[in-house]
Structures are given as structure tokens and as C-alpha cells.
Design an enzyme around this catalytic site. Structure first.
Site, short mmCIF file in Angstrom:
data_model
loop_
_atom_site.label_atom_id
_atom_site.label_comp_id
_atom_site.label_asym_id
_atom_site.label_seq_id
_atom_site.Cartn_x
_atom_site.Cartn_y
_atom_site.Cartn_z
N ASP A 153 -24.88 -32.44 48.56
CA ASP A 153 -24.89 -32.21 47.12
C ASP A 153 -25.03 -33.53 46.38
OD1 ASP A 153 -24.40 -29.30 46.89
OD2 ASP A 153 -22.54 -29.78 47.92
N MET B 26 -25.19 -35.36 42.98
CA MET B 26 -24.81 -35.13 41.58
C MET B 26 -24.94 -36.43 40.79
SD MET B 26 -21.33 -32.93 42.12
CE MET B 26 -21.24 -31.55 43.28
N ASP C 60 -24.41 -20.75 47.30
CA ASP C 60 -23.58 -21.95 47.30
C ASP C 60 -22.50 -21.83 46.24
OD1 ASP C 60 -22.50 -24.47 47.37
OD2 ASP C 60 -24.31 -25.53 46.75
#
Length: 235
Positions: free
Chosen positions: A42, A44, A182
Site C-alpha cells: 500500500d 500512500m 481490500d
């Protein structure tokens, strides 16, 4: 299209967002040995989502620790600027958010030109109409079942209705994209997620908040996921 993912369904793609980064290579190897089909990363940026996670060095480190496909989820603005860098870092698939891509077809095409699988993600409140026209061109669709930006959130049950509608749309029109989920997936709701149509299940905090080892939890998830998928296939 490039096909670097395996085809054991359902696929389990554990996220390392909540892993102990001081022992990251060992965690990744443990998940690999426990039967993970891919590793989910992930990314970000603190702009599209209200948090900053990690970037290219972690992707490279995970790539060095495993031969599994790396499923890189770009929760960032202007993802098209970084596609080549993440490809060089070892990504196998790049998933971008429809909310951040005004020229989505061009971005998906650019990912394919790098030899990677291309995915599109959409947030819980984003309607399926936003991705309907791109479905023939993508390898996977990632349905967020939490608002992205933080691990450990609870799954939003209403989003499973969106997943069911997408499953029906993909099957009826003969699209070949895989459907991924997710956010907030755990043992207690895994069957519901797969029953609603998921091919790929991303699991994160459930693996790293219990007293058990991540690998042991993943094995239990695998057993339950396999049974749930078999039941769905028999309908």
C-alpha cells in the site's frame, strides 16, 4: 495482456502495511511459505489519503525477499509519474485509483507497456459507473471495503452489494479481470467477501494484531477461503 499472477483461486494477497518493518524480510518469507499468492504493498502519499506509508525502497526490499508477485496499490495523486519507477523496483502489478486518474485509459495502457498487470481501484462511495468503460482493458479491479488511508478499519458491509453487482457485470459481459477486495477482511467475514464475488482477498491487520504468527493465521484464512470459493463455484 501480461499475466504474472498465478491462477489459483481465490488468491490471498497479504498486505505488509502493519508488519514489523524491523524484520520485514523474515515476515515476507513467512507469508510466502504459508501460501501467500502475492504480497500487497500500500503506497500512500498523504494527499489522496490522510496518511503516508512507504515508497520505492520498501518495494525493492520486498522484491529481494521473495519471488512472489508484488501487488502494488498506488493510493497517490498523479500515479502516472511513478509507474516506471515502481516497475523498476520490482512491481508485478500496479493498481491506480479511478479517483486520481483523469486519463485512466492512458495510464492503464502505460502500465501494460511496462509489462505489468494493470488494475483500477475505487473507493467505497465511488459508483461502478466510474469504471464501466475501462473494464475491458484492466487485469484486476480492486474494490475498497474501507475508506483508504489507515489499516485496522472495519469492513463496510454495504460495499459487498457493489461487489456482487460488479461480479455479475464482469461475468455477463465476459471480461477477464480478477476482482479484488481490500479492507477489514478477517476470518469472520471472509466467506461473505468470497461469496459476493472476490477472486483476490487482501488481508492486512488481521495478520499482525493477534498473538499467533502471521503465517499460521494466513493458513487458516487459506483453508476457509478455499472452502468458500468451492461453495460459490457449485452454485
Amino acid at each position: 495482456m501480461t499475466t504474472t499472477f498465478g491462477y489459483r483461486l481465490p488468491m490471498l494477497s497479504p498486505s505488509i502495511l502493519n508488519a514489523d518493518f524491523g524484520h520485514l524480510a523474515g515476515v515476507v518469507r513467512e507469508l510466502d511459505e504459508a501460501g501467500a499468492d502475492a504480497i500487497h504493498l500500500d503506497i500512500m502519499d498523504g494527499r489522496f489519503v490522510p496518511n503516508i506509508s512507504f515508497g520505492l525502497p520498501i518495494v525493492r526490499a520486498v522484491r529481494d525477499a521473495t519471488t512472489l508477485p508484488l501487488d502494488v496499490h498506488l493510493m497517490i495523486v498523479e500515479p502516472e509519474r511513478y509507474l516506471e519507477a515502481f516497475a523498476q523496483a520490482g512491481a508485478s502489478a500496479l493498481t491506480v485509483h479511478v479517483e486520481t486518474c483523469p486519463h485512466l485509459h492512458r495510464t492503464i495502457q502505460a502500465i501494460h507497456e511496462l509489462g505489468l498487470l494493470a488494475g483500477v481501484a475505487l473507493n467505497p462511495a465511488t459508483p461502478l459507473a466510474a469504471i464501466e468503460e475501462i473494464l475491458p482493458f484492466v487485469d484486476l479491479v480492486l474494490i475498497m471495503t474501507v475508506d483508504p488511508g489507515f489499516g485496522g478499519q472495519g469492513l463496510i458491509p454495504a460495499v459487498l452489494g457493489k461487489l456482487r453487482r460488479l461480479r455479475q457485470m464482469v461475468d455477463e459481459r465476459g471480461f477477464r479481470c480478477l476482482l479484488s477486495v481490500d479492507g477489514g477482511v478477517k476470518l469472520s467475514n471472509l466467506e461473505s467477501v468470497i461469496s459476493a464475488g472476490a477472486d483476490i482477498v487482501v488481508t492486512g491487520s488481521v495478520l499482525f494484531t493477534a498473538e499467533e504468527r502471521p503465517g499460521e493465521i494466513l493458513r487458516r484464512l487459506r483453508e476457509r477461503a478455499t472452502q468458500a470459493y468451492r461453495t460459490r463455484s457449485l452454485r
